[in-house]
Write a protein that holds these residues in place. Structure first.
Motif, PDB file in Angstrom:
ATOM      1  N   ASP A 188       0.863  -1.176   0.000  1.00 50.65           N
ATOM      2  CA  ASP A 188       0.000   0.000   0.000  1.00 50.65           C
ATOM      3  C   ASP A 188       0.900   1.227   0.000  1.00 50.65           C
ATOM      4  O   ASP A 188       1.383   1.658   1.051  1.00 50.65           O
ATOM      5  N   THR A 189       1.134   1.807  -1.177  1.00 46.93           N
ATOM      6  CA  THR A 189       2.052   2.945  -1.251  1.00 46.93           C
ATOM      7  C   THR A 189       1.429   4.205  -0.676  1.00 46.93           C
ATOM      8  O   THR A 189       2.129   5.087  -0.181  1.00 46.93           O
ATOM      9  N   GLY A 190       0.090   4.310  -0.720  1.00 47.01           N
ATOM     10  CA  GLY A 190      -0.560   5.473  -0.128  1.00 47.01           C
ATOM     11  C   GLY A 190      -0.324   5.550   1.368  1.00 47.01           C
ATOM     12  O   GLY A 190      -0.166   6.635   1.935  1.00 47.01           O
ATOM     13  N   ALA A 191      -0.271   4.381   2.007  1.00 49.07           N
ATOM     14  CA  ALA A 191      -0.004   4.348   3.446  1.00 49.07           C
ATOM     15  C   ALA A 191       1.381   4.894   3.756  1.00 49.07           C
ATOM     16  O   ALA A 191       1.604   5.469   4.830  1.00 49.07           O
ATOM     17  N   MET A 192       2.302   4.740   2.817  1.00 51.14           N
ATOM     18  CA  MET A 192       3.658   5.259   3.030  1.00 51.14           C
ATOM     19  C   MET A 192       3.634   6.787   3.108  1.00 51.14           C
ATOM     20  O   MET A 192       4.317   7.388   3.948  1.00 51.14           O
ATOM     21  N   TYR A 193       2.860   7.411   2.241  1.00 49.76           N
ATOM     22  CA  TYR A 193       2.761   8.871   2.270  1.00 49.76           C
ATOM     23  C   TYR A 193       2.061   9.351   3.540  1.00 49.76           C
ATOM     24  O   TYR A 193       2.433  10.377   4.126  1.00 49.76           O
ATOM     25  N   ARG A 194       1.061   8.611   3.959  1.00 49.67           N
ATOM     26  CA  ARG A 194       0.376   8.975   5.196  1.00 49.67           C
ATOM     27  C   ARG A 194       1.299   8.789   6.402  1.00 49.67           C
ATOM     28  O   ARG A 194       1.300   9.610   7.331  1.00 49.67           O
ATOM     29  N   ALA A 195       2.079   7.715   6.396  1.00 49.84           N
ATOM     30  CA  ALA A 195       3.031   7.491   7.487  1.00 49.84           C
ATOM     31  C   ALA A 195       4.084   8.596   7.513  1.00 49.84           C
ATOM     32  O   ALA A 195       4.496   9.062   8.590  1.00 49.84           O
ATOM     33  N   ALA A 196       4.521   9.023   6.340  1.00 53.83           N
ATOM     34  CA  ALA A 196       5.505  10.107   6.261  1.00 53.83           C
ATOM     35  C   ALA A 196       4.915  11.404   6.818  1.00 53.83           C
ATOM     36  O   ALA A 196       5.615  12.173   7.512  1.00 53.83           O
ATOM     37  N   THR A 197       3.642  11.630   6.540  1.00 56.24           N
ATOM     38  CA  THR A 197       2.972  12.821   7.073  1.00 56.24           C
ATOM     39  C   THR A 197       2.890  12.747   8.592  1.00 56.24           C
ATOM     40  O   THR A 197       3.172  13.735   9.292  1.00 56.24           O
ATOM     41  N   TRP A 198       2.510  11.590   9.109  1.00 51.77           N
ATOM     42  CA  TRP A 198       2.452  11.382  10.560  1.00 51.77           C
ATOM     43  C   TRP A 198       3.818  11.657  11.181  1.00 51.77           C
ATOM     44  O   TRP A 198       3.926  12.333  12.223  1.00 51.77           O
ATOM     45  N   TRP A 199       4.864  11.140  10.577  1.00 56.53           N
ATOM     46  CA  TRP A 199       6.224  11.282  11.101  1.00 56.53           C
ATOM     47  C   TRP A 199       6.650  12.751  11.123  1.00 56.53           C
ATOM     48  O   TRP A 199       7.213  13.219  12.117  1.00 56.53           O
ATOM     49  N   ASP A 205       8.597   0.643   9.074  1.00 57.59           N
ATOM     50  CA  ASP A 205       8.532  -0.815   9.011  1.00 57.59           C
ATOM     51  C   ASP A 205       7.146  -1.188   8.506  1.00 57.59           C
ATOM     52  O   ASP A 205       6.170  -1.135   9.250  1.00 57.59           O
ATOM     53  N   GLN A 206       7.067  -1.551   7.229  1.00 57.45           N
ATOM     54  CA  GLN A 206       5.788  -1.836   6.598  1.00 57.45           C
ATOM     55  C   GLN A 206       5.733  -3.296   6.160  1.00 57.45           C
ATOM     56  O   GLN A 206       6.606  -3.776   5.438  1.00 57.45           O
ATOM     57  N   LEU A 231       2.138  -1.566   9.951  1.00 59.93           N
ATOM     58  CA  LEU A 231       2.726  -0.286   9.576  1.00 59.93           C
ATOM     59  C   LEU A 231       3.193   0.405  10.847  1.00 59.93           C
ATOM     60  O   LEU A 231       2.383   0.854  11.652  1.00 59.93           O
ATOM     61  N   GLU A 232       4.496   0.458  11.018  1.00 60.94           N
ATOM     62  CA  GLU A 232       5.078   1.072  12.204  1.00 60.94           C
ATOM     63  C   GLU A 232       6.095   2.133  11.797  1.00 60.94           C
ATOM     64  O   GLU A 232       6.814   1.982  10.810  1.00 60.94           O
ATOM     65  N   VAL A 233       6.136   3.209  12.574  1.00 60.57           N
ATOM     66  CA  VAL A 233       7.135   4.256  12.400  1.00 60.57           C
ATOM     67  C   VAL A 233       7.820   4.466  13.732  1.00 60.57           C
ATOM     68  O   VAL A 233       7.157   4.768  14.729  1.00 60.57           O
ATOM     69  N   ASP A 234       9.108   4.241  13.741  1.00 61.83           N
ATOM     70  CA  ASP A 234       9.889   4.356  14.979  1.00 61.83           C
ATOM     71  C   ASP A 234       9.295   3.484  16.084  1.00 61.83           C
ATOM     72  O   ASP A 234       9.238   3.873  17.253  1.00 61.83           O
ATOM     73  N   GLY A 235       8.805   2.307  15.693  1.00 59.87           N
ATOM     74  CA  GLY A 235       8.258   1.365  16.658  1.00 59.87           C
ATOM     75  C   GLY A 235       6.815   1.594  17.045  1.00 59.87           C
ATOM     76  O   GLY A 235       6.217   0.776  17.749  1.00 59.87           O
ATOM     77  N   ALA A 236       6.215   2.703  16.573  1.00 62.80           N
ATOM     78  CA  ALA A 236       4.820   3.008  16.909  1.00 62.80           C
ATOM     79  C   ALA A 236       3.889   2.471  15.826  1.00 62.80           C
ATOM     80  O   ALA A 236       4.131   2.671  14.629  1.00 62.80           O
ATOM     81  N   ALA A 239      10.783  -2.648  -2.525  1.00 60.39           N
ATOM     82  CA  ALA A 239       9.804  -3.597  -1.991  1.00 60.39           C
ATOM     83  C   ALA A 239       9.280  -4.515  -3.090  1.00 60.39           C
ATOM     84  O   ALA A 239       9.096  -5.723  -2.879  1.00 60.39           O
ATOM     85  N   ILE A 240       9.024  -3.953  -4.254  1.00 58.27           N
ATOM     86  CA  ILE A 240       8.528  -4.753  -5.379  1.00 58.27           C
ATOM     87  C   ILE A 240       9.582  -5.757  -5.820  1.00 58.27           C
ATOM     88  O   ILE A 240       9.292  -6.956  -5.980  1.00 58.27           O
ATOM     89  N   ALA A 241      10.804  -5.286  -6.012  1.00 51.26           N
ATOM     90  CA  ALA A 241      11.881  -6.180  -6.444  1.00 51.26           C
ATOM     91  C   ALA A 241      12.134  -7.271  -5.414  1.00 51.26           C
ATOM     92  O   ALA A 241      12.462  -8.416  -5.760  1.00 51.26           O
ATOM     93  N   GLY A 242      11.959  -6.927  -4.140  1.00 47.89           N
ATOM     94  CA  GLY A 242      12.220  -7.887  -3.078  1.00 47.89           C
ATOM     95  C   GLY A 242      11.291  -9.082  -3.091  1.00 47.89           C
ATOM     96  O   GLY A 242      11.611 -10.141  -2.532  1.00 47.89           O
ATOM     97  N   GLN A 243      10.123  -8.944  -3.728  1.00 43.63           N
ATOM     98  CA  GLN A 243       9.154 -10.040  -3.765  1.00 43.63           C
ATOM     99  C   GLN A 243       9.268 -10.891  -5.033  1.00 43.63           C
ATOM    100  O   GLN A 243       8.444 -11.765  -5.273  1.00 43.63           O
ATOM    101  N   THR A 244      10.293 -10.638  -5.831  1.00 44.14           N
ATOM    102  CA  THR A 244      10.510 -11.438  -7.033  1.00 44.14           C
ATOM    103  C   THR A 244      11.609 -12.480  -6.824  1.00 44.14           C
ATOM    104  O   THR A 244      12.000 -13.159  -7.769  1.00 44.14           O
ATOM    105  N   VAL A 245      12.088 -12.605  -5.588  1.00 39.34           N
ATOM    106  CA  VAL A 245      13.141 -13.577  -5.277  1.00 39.34           C
ATOM    107  C   VAL A 245      12.591 -14.601  -4.277  1.00 39.34           C
ATOM    108  O   VAL A 245      11.658 -14.314  -3.526  1.00 39.34           O
ATOM    109  N   PRO A 246      13.143 -15.826  -4.285  1.00 40.83           N
ATOM    110  CA  PRO A 246      12.595 -16.891  -3.428  1.00 40.83           C
ATOM    111  C   PRO A 246      12.595 -16.558  -1.941  1.00 40.83           C
ATOM    112  O   PRO A 246      11.663 -16.927  -1.222  1.00 40.83           O
TER     113      PRO A 246
END
Length: 238
Positions: free
Chosen positions: A34-45, A69-70, A79-84, A119-126
């Motif tokens: 969920d890339t939108g959640a990344m922008y929202r998490a960045a806003t929260w941070w 940490d997503q 979805l955690e930011v700085d452990g929260a 993240a996308i590339a990371g899911q193309t490996v075993p």
């Protein structure tokens, strides 16, 4: 092992991107981003760090340092930011009203796009959550900028009326006139602001449009799964 499948789903606010993408990923046995959640998490941070969102350089620096940490399990949201745990906070109105200030910051977009591609590339490996089967990634500019070479690219759209009603039910539990008016700014202004830096309302070449205006969640998921099957042969796991 078969070839990994990357599915990219874009579209305006309230089109159902998150719910549909998560379910498509679950049924196909893929990871989910969920890339939108990344922008929202960045806003929260940034807000928690008391950074002036008008200071674009400071915002970009904060996002580059953000301890995010997503998770990518479509069945277990993390979805955690700085452990929260910020899963609930990022959906609050005070984030929705500010997120465009962060999402339209071009340096922030560059940093989060980098993380998204990783993240996308990371899911193309075993050695990954999906065991190399692939991922469904959704959000602004995912089909055109982040993953233009995805195996499946879908623009999930819906009428303004349908999008407002869905967001109203999501946030207020009802789609009456008052609830719709309360969500109008979040949906329409967010789209208007974000469209200044990215195109997500018109399908680019090679992107398949799925209009969910008259479809429920199950029907929309089935429509997207049909596109995936047609383009890749991948079908829901038994």
């Amino acid at each position: 092992m078969s070839q990994p499948v990357v599915v990219a789903i874009d579209g305006p606010s309230g089109s159902g991107k998150s719910s549909v993408s998560r379910e498509v990923a679950r049924r196909l046995g893929l990871a989910y981003l969920d890339t939108g959640a990344m922008y929202r998490a960045a806003t929260w941070w940034c807000l928690r760090s008391e950074i002036d969102l008008a200071d674009t350089a400071a915002v970009a620096a904060a996002v580059r340092a953000m301890p995010l940490d997503q998770g990518v399990d479509p069945s277990v949201e993390k979805l955690e930011v700085d452990g929260a745990d910020v899963r609930a906070d990022i959906r609050e109105t005070w984030i929705s009203e500010k997120v465009s200030a962060v999402a339209t910051n071009l340096d922030v977009r560059a940093e989060l796009r980098r993380l998204q591609r990783e993240a996308i590339a990371g899911q193309t490996v075993p050695d990954s959550f999906s065991e190399g089967r692939g991922i469904v990634a959704e959000g602004r500019d995912i089909t055109t900028v982040v993953a233009p070479d995805a195996d499946v690219r879908v623009l999930l759209t819906a009428s303004e009326e349908a999008r407002l009603a869905r967001r109203a039910r999501e946030l207020h539990g009802a789609a009456d006139a008052a609830a719709v008016d309360a969500t109008r700014d979040q949906v329409l202004r967010r789209d208007r602001d974000d469209s200044t830096v990215v195109e997500f309302q018109v399908a680019a070449d090679g992107v398949v449009t799925v209009d969910s205006s008259d479809l429920d969640l199950e029907q929309t998921v089935d429509a997207v799964l049909d596109v995936v099957a047609r383009l890749t042969g991948a079908r829901p796991r038994a």
